[in-house]
Design a protein around this motif. Sequence first.
Motif, short mmCIF file in Angstrom:
data_model
loop_
_atom_site.label_atom_id
_atom_site.label_comp_id
_atom_site.label_asym_id
_atom_site.label_seq_id
_atom_site.Cartn_x
_atom_site.Cartn_y
_atom_site.Cartn_z
N VAL A 136 0.84 -1.20 0.00
CA VAL A 136 0.00 0.00 0.00
C VAL A 136 0.88 1.25 0.00
O VAL A 136 0.65 2.19 -0.77
N THR A 137 1.88 1.29 0.85
CA THR A 137 2.76 2.46 0.94
C THR A 137 3.44 2.72 -0.40
O THR A 137 3.47 3.87 -0.88
N HIS A 138 3.97 1.69 -1.02
CA HIS A 138 4.63 1.84 -2.32
C HIS A 138 3.63 2.37 -3.36
O HIS A 138 3.94 3.27 -4.14
N ALA B 62 -4.06 -1.06 -4.64
CA ALA B 62 -2.93 -1.99 -4.46
C ALA B 62 -3.45 -3.42 -4.28
O ALA B 62 -2.93 -4.19 -3.48
N LEU B 63 -4.49 -3.74 -5.05
CA LEU B 63 -5.11 -5.06 -4.97
C LEU B 63 -4.29 -6.09 -5.74
O LEU B 63 -3.59 -5.76 -6.69
N ARG B 64 -4.41 -7.36 -5.35
CA ARG B 64 -3.73 -8.44 -6.07
C ARG B 64 -4.27 -8.61 -7.47
O ARG B 64 -3.53 -8.87 -8.40
N GLU B 65 -5.59 -8.53 -7.61
CA GLU B 65 -6.22 -8.71 -8.92
C GLU B 65 -6.83 -7.40 -9.38
O GLU B 65 -7.28 -6.60 -8.57
N GLY C 264 -4.15 -1.87 4.66
CA GLY C 264 -3.55 -3.18 4.40
C GLY C 264 -3.38 -4.09 5.59
O GLY C 264 -3.30 -5.30 5.43
N VAL C 265 -3.27 -3.53 6.78
CA VAL C 265 -3.18 -4.34 8.00
C VAL C 265 -4.18 -3.77 9.01
O VAL C 265 -4.51 -2.58 8.94
N PRO C 266 -4.68 -4.60 9.94
CA PRO C 266 -5.77 -4.16 10.82
C PRO C 266 -5.46 -2.97 11.72
O PRO C 266 -6.38 -2.33 12.22
N GLU C 267 -4.21 -2.64 11.93
CA GLU C 267 -3.89 -1.49 12.79
C GLU C 267 -3.52 -0.24 11.98
O GLU C 267 -2.96 0.71 12.52
N SER C 268 -3.88 -0.23 10.69
CA SER C 268 -3.49 0.90 9.85
C SER C 268 -4.68 1.62 9.23
O SER C 268 -5.73 1.04 8.97
N LEU C 269 -4.48 2.91 8.99
CA LEU C 269 -5.44 3.76 8.30
C LEU C 269 -4.67 4.69 7.37
O LEU C 269 -3.49 4.98 7.60
N LEU C 270 -5.35 5.16 6.34
CA LEU C 270 -4.75 6.11 5.42
C LEU C 270 -5.73 7.26 5.23
O LEU C 270 -6.88 7.05 4.88
#
Length: 153
Positions: free
Chosen positions: A8-10, A105-108, A129-135
């Motif tokens: 996600v960051t990239h 940033a999805l796989r498909e 992307g991970v449960p402890e993150s927000l954007l």
Amino acid sequence: MDNPLTRVTHFVHQFDPSLTPIIMEEEMHTAEEAATAIGVETAQIAKSILFRSKDRYGLFVLAGDKRLPSAVVKQCLGGRKQKMATVEEVLAVTGFQIGAVCPFALREKIPIFIDTSLQRFHMFYTAAGVPESLLELTYDQLATMTKGTEIEL
């Protein structure tokens, strides 16, 4: 191994190098938990929900206070039966676990449908992307990064 937060960051740095996921101390699995953790109203947490119709998937991004009518899913995906994707399908298609699904940033490569009611906020938050993150994003940033189709709920 694929790190969802790094992916996600990239991805977001390709659009705006100043965008950085916020990492909280605890995991957040619902819009309500995320809103409480960051100190905003639930509506400002964008939910990303994966649906399937036959073998076609679509990701719906909606404000935390909205519900997704089945008629809207049917209109967007077609087919007779639309179902919410299973835990395994969510991980396989998006690369994220439920509760941490980022709308990009999805796989498909799948169609993405964006709730226009998110425009009522100057800024809102998506999972990163991970449960402890927000954007933190604007509507225009979300629309640009997802190339999503607007829907009205």
